[in-house]
Design a protein around this motif. Structure first.
Motif, PDB file in Angstrom:
ATOM      1  N   GLU A   7     -11.400  23.141  36.150  1.00 43.38           N
ATOM      2  CA  GLU A   7     -12.412  23.662  37.060  1.00 43.38           C
ATOM      3  C   GLU A   7     -13.064  22.487  37.771  1.00 43.38           C
ATOM      4  OE1 GLU A   7     -14.152  27.520  34.993  1.00 43.38           O
ATOM      5  OE2 GLU A   7     -13.930  25.829  33.603  1.00 43.38           O
ATOM      6  N   VAL A   8     -12.989  22.527  39.097  1.00 40.69           N
ATOM      7  CA  VAL A   8     -13.481  21.422  39.915  1.00 40.69           C
ATOM      8  C   VAL A   8     -14.584  21.956  40.816  1.00 40.69           C
ATOM      9  CG1 VAL A   8     -12.823  19.575  41.492  1.00 40.69           C
ATOM     10  CG2 VAL A   8     -11.128  20.504  39.906  1.00 40.69           C
ATOM     11  N   GLY A   9     -15.709  21.265  40.828  1.00 44.22           N
ATOM     12  CA  GLY A   9     -16.846  21.689  41.633  1.00 44.22           C
ATOM     13  C   GLY A   9     -16.575  21.546  43.124  1.00 44.22           C
ATOM     14  N   PRO A  10     -17.451  22.125  43.932  1.00 39.79           N
ATOM     15  CA  PRO A  10     -17.287  22.037  45.384  1.00 39.79           C
ATOM     16  C   PRO A  10     -17.451  20.603  45.883  1.00 39.79           C
ATOM     17  CG  PRO A  10     -19.392  23.033  44.830  1.00 39.79           C
ATOM     18  CD  PRO A  10     -18.641  22.864  43.552  1.00 39.79           C
ATOM     19  N   ALA A  11     -16.750  20.288  46.954  1.00 41.62           N
ATOM     20  CA  ALA A  11     -16.842  18.979  47.620  1.00 41.62           C
ATOM     21  C   ALA A  11     -16.640  17.818  46.637  1.00 41.62           C
ATOM     22  CB  ALA A  11     -18.170  18.849  48.357  1.00 41.62           C
ATOM     23  N   THR A  12     -15.659  17.955  45.769  1.00 48.07           N
ATOM     24  CA  THR A  12     -15.349  16.925  44.773  1.00 48.07           C
ATOM     25  C   THR A  12     -14.092  16.181  45.188  1.00 48.07           C
ATOM     26  OG1 THR A  12     -16.329  18.210  42.981  1.00 48.07           O
ATOM     27  CG2 THR A  12     -14.734  16.519  42.352  1.00 48.07           C
ATOM     28  N   THR A  13     -14.187  14.864  45.159  1.00 44.67           N
ATOM     29  CA  THR A  13     -13.008  14.029  45.402  1.00 44.67           C
ATOM     30  C   THR A  13     -12.575  13.455  44.069  1.00 44.67           C
ATOM     31  OG1 THR A  13     -13.737  13.481  47.634  1.00 44.67           O
ATOM     32  CG2 THR A  13     -12.105  12.028  46.631  1.00 44.67           C
TER      33      THR A  13
ATOM     34  N   GLY B  62     -10.195  29.253  44.878  1.00 48.32           N
ATOM     35  CA  GLY B  62     -10.709  28.172  45.701  1.00 48.32           C
ATOM     36  C   GLY B  62      -9.621  27.586  46.583  1.00 48.32           C
ATOM     37  N   SER B  63      -9.831  26.350  46.963  1.00 47.56           N
ATOM     38  CA  SER B  63      -8.870  25.629  47.798  1.00 47.56           C
ATOM     39  C   SER B  63      -8.919  24.163  47.396  1.00 47.56           C
ATOM     40  CB  SER B  63      -9.238  25.792  49.278  1.00 47.56           C
ATOM     41  OG  SER B  63      -8.367  25.042  50.090  1.00 47.56           O
ATOM     42  N   ILE B  64      -7.760  23.536  47.305  1.00 46.72           N
ATOM     43  CA  ILE B  64      -7.709  22.114  46.971  1.00 46.72           C
ATOM     44  C   ILE B  64      -6.731  21.403  47.904  1.00 46.72           C
ATOM     45  CG2 ILE B  64      -8.289  22.397  44.531  1.00 46.72           C
ATOM     46  CD1 ILE B  64      -5.274  21.956  43.909  1.00 46.72           C
ATOM     47  N   ALA B  65      -6.980  20.128  48.075  1.00 51.03           N
ATOM     48  CA  ALA B  65      -5.994  19.249  48.700  1.00 51.03           C
ATOM     49  C   ALA B  65      -5.419  18.420  47.565  1.00 51.03           C
ATOM     50  CB  ALA B  65      -6.640  18.363  49.752  1.00 51.03           C
ATOM     51  N   LEU B  66      -4.142  18.573  47.313  1.00 52.19           N
ATOM     52  CA  LEU B  66      -3.455  17.821  46.271  1.00 52.19           C
ATOM     53  C   LEU B  66      -2.642  16.734  46.957  1.00 52.19           C
ATOM     54  CD1 LEU B  66      -2.653  17.454  43.288  1.00 52.19           C
ATOM     55  CD2 LEU B  66      -0.807  19.090  43.697  1.00 52.19           C
ATOM     56  N   THR B  67      -2.927  15.495  46.591  1.00 50.42           N
ATOM     57  CA  THR B  67      -2.217  14.370  47.176  1.00 50.42           C
ATOM     58  C   THR B  67      -1.299  13.773  46.131  1.00 50.42           C
ATOM     59  OG1 THR B  67      -4.070  13.926  48.648  1.00 50.42           O
ATOM     60  CG2 THR B  67      -2.470  12.144  48.354  1.00 50.42           C
ATOM     61  N   ILE B  68      -0.015  13.698  46.461  1.00 50.05           N
ATOM     62  CA  ILE B  68       0.990  13.127  45.573  1.00 50.05           C
ATOM     63  C   ILE B  68       1.699  12.028  46.355  1.00 50.05           C
ATOM     64  CG2 ILE B  68       3.061  13.559  44.190  1.00 50.05           C
ATOM     65  CD1 ILE B  68       2.196  16.538  44.100  1.00 50.05           C
TER      66      ILE B  68
ATOM     67  N   THR C 190       1.449   8.807  41.863  1.00 52.20           N
ATOM     68  CA  THR C 190       0.001   8.685  41.957  1.00 52.20           C
ATOM     69  C   THR C 190      -0.516   9.951  42.611  1.00 52.20           C
ATOM     70  OG1 THR C 190       0.107   6.285  42.094  1.00 52.20           O
ATOM     71  CG2 THR C 190      -1.897   7.326  42.915  1.00 52.20           C
ATOM     72  N   ILE C 191      -1.523  10.559  41.984  1.00 50.62           N
ATOM     73  CA  ILE C 191      -2.042  11.835  42.465  1.00 50.62           C
ATOM     74  C   ILE C 191      -3.564  11.804  42.572  1.00 50.62           C
ATOM     75  CG2 ILE C 191      -0.106  13.068  41.412  1.00 50.62           C
ATOM     76  CD1 ILE C 191      -2.122  14.140  39.312  1.00 50.62           C
ATOM     77  N   SER C 192      -4.096  12.721  43.373  1.00 52.56           N
ATOM     78  CA  SER C 192      -5.531  12.995  43.404  1.00 52.56           C
ATOM     79  C   SER C 192      -5.720  14.414  43.891  1.00 52.56           C
ATOM     80  CB  SER C 192      -6.285  12.006  44.289  1.00 52.56           C
ATOM     81  OG  SER C 192      -5.907  12.153  45.632  1.00 52.56           O
ATOM     82  N   LEU C 193      -6.877  14.966  43.601  1.00 50.52           N
ATOM     83  CA  LEU C 193      -7.186  16.347  43.937  1.00 50.52           C
ATOM     84  C   LEU C 193      -8.579  16.387  44.539  1.00 50.52           C
ATOM     85  CD1 LEU C 193      -6.409  19.323  41.703  1.00 50.52           C
ATOM     86  CD2 LEU C 193      -8.701  19.072  42.593  1.00 50.52           C
ATOM     87  N   THR C 194      -8.734  17.054  45.675  1.00 50.49           N
ATOM     88  CA  THR C 194     -10.021  17.155  46.359  1.00 50.49           C
ATOM     89  C   THR C 194     -10.292  18.621  46.670  1.00 50.49           C
ATOM     90  OG1 THR C 194      -9.676  14.985  47.369  1.00 50.49           O
ATOM     91  CG2 THR C 194     -11.331  16.397  48.381  1.00 50.49           C
ATOM     92  N   THR C 195     -11.544  19.048  46.464  1.00 49.23           N
ATOM     93  CA  THR C 195     -11.917  20.421  46.801  1.00 49.23           C
ATOM     94  C   THR C 195     -12.650  20.463  48.135  1.00 49.23           C
ATOM     95  OG1 THR C 195     -13.990  20.236  45.562  1.00 49.23           O
ATOM     96  CG2 THR C 195     -12.100  21.187  44.401  1.00 49.23           C
TER      97      THR C 195
ATOM     98  N   ALA D 261     -12.974  25.157  42.702  1.00 49.66           N
ATOM     99  CA  ALA D 261     -11.579  25.576  42.525  1.00 49.66           C
ATOM    100  C   ALA D 261     -11.249  25.638  41.038  1.00 49.66           C
ATOM    101  CB  ALA D 261     -10.636  24.604  43.226  1.00 49.66           C
ATOM    102  N   THR D 262     -10.342  26.554  40.705  1.00 54.81           N
ATOM    103  CA  THR D 262      -9.815  26.656  39.346  1.00 54.81           C
ATOM    104  C   THR D 262      -8.307  26.520  39.421  1.00 54.81           C
ATOM    105  OG1 THR D 262     -11.621  28.130  38.692  1.00 54.81           O
ATOM    106  CG2 THR D 262      -9.680  28.083  37.279  1.00 54.81           C
ATOM    107  N   VAL D 263      -7.771  25.606  38.603  1.00 49.03           N
ATOM    108  CA  VAL D 263      -6.349  25.288  38.617  1.00 49.03           C
ATOM    109  C   VAL D 263      -5.802  25.412  37.204  1.00 49.03           C
ATOM    110  CG1 VAL D 263      -4.634  23.540  39.274  1.00 49.03           C
ATOM    111  CG2 VAL D 263      -6.864  23.587  40.430  1.00 49.03           C
ATOM    112  N   MET D 264      -4.645  26.045  37.055  1.00 51.92           N
ATOM    113  CA  MET D 264      -3.936  26.051  35.782  1.00 51.92           C
ATOM    114  C   MET D 264      -2.954  24.891  35.852  1.00 51.92           C
ATOM    115  SD  MET D 264      -3.997  27.765  32.949  1.00 51.92           S
ATOM    116  CE  MET D 264      -4.787  29.277  33.462  1.00 51.92           C
TER     117      MET D 264
END
Length: 123
Positions: free
Chosen positions: A38-44, A61-67, A87-92, A97-100
């Motif tokens: 679970e990732v809060g809003p506007a989280t990088t 929610g919505s996420i930007a997943l960078t791989i 290398t990855i990162s996730l931004t909301t 957002a909730t991700v399994m």
């Protein structure tokens, strides 16, 4: 048959996100780990290198997943896989957002400073 009850789960906080382990060795799994992220809003999220393969399914929610520098926006129901060593990162966005997430037992990550993270939600 091991059954994991929501009432029995202990969540972990890291980098402003909540990781809730569902399936892992401590709950009877020999090969797979599954957790709810679970990732809060506007989280990088913190960019990190994963040492084992990791898969994501966006539940809400919505996420930007960078791989490996390539970013994709996921909407509910979308899935992605990050290969071992990437290398990855996730931004909301402005919404939480909730991700399994699933990864093999023994999953670890490496932060930019070289610190190895052995997440408690996969043990």
């Amino acid at each position: 048959m091991p059954v994991v009850r929501t009432a029995d789960l202990q969540s972990h906080q890291l980098h402003g996100s909540t990781f809730t382990p569902l399936i892992r060795p401590a709950t009877g799994s020999a090969e797979l780990c599954v957790w709810r992220l679970e990732v809060g809003p506007a989280t990088t999220g913190v960019s990190h290198r994963i040492l084992r393969e990791e898969a994501f399914v966006l539940l809400s929610g919505s996420i930007a997943l960078t791989i490996e520098g390539e970013s994709h926006t996921l909407t509910p129901g979308d899935a992605a896989v990050a290969p071992a060593g990437s290398t990855i990162s996730l931004t909301t966005t402005d919404l939480p957002a909730t991700v399994m997430v699933t990864a093999p037992v023994g999953f670890t990550g490496e932060l930019p400073d070289g610190t190895i993270v052995n997440p408690p939600w996969v043990n």
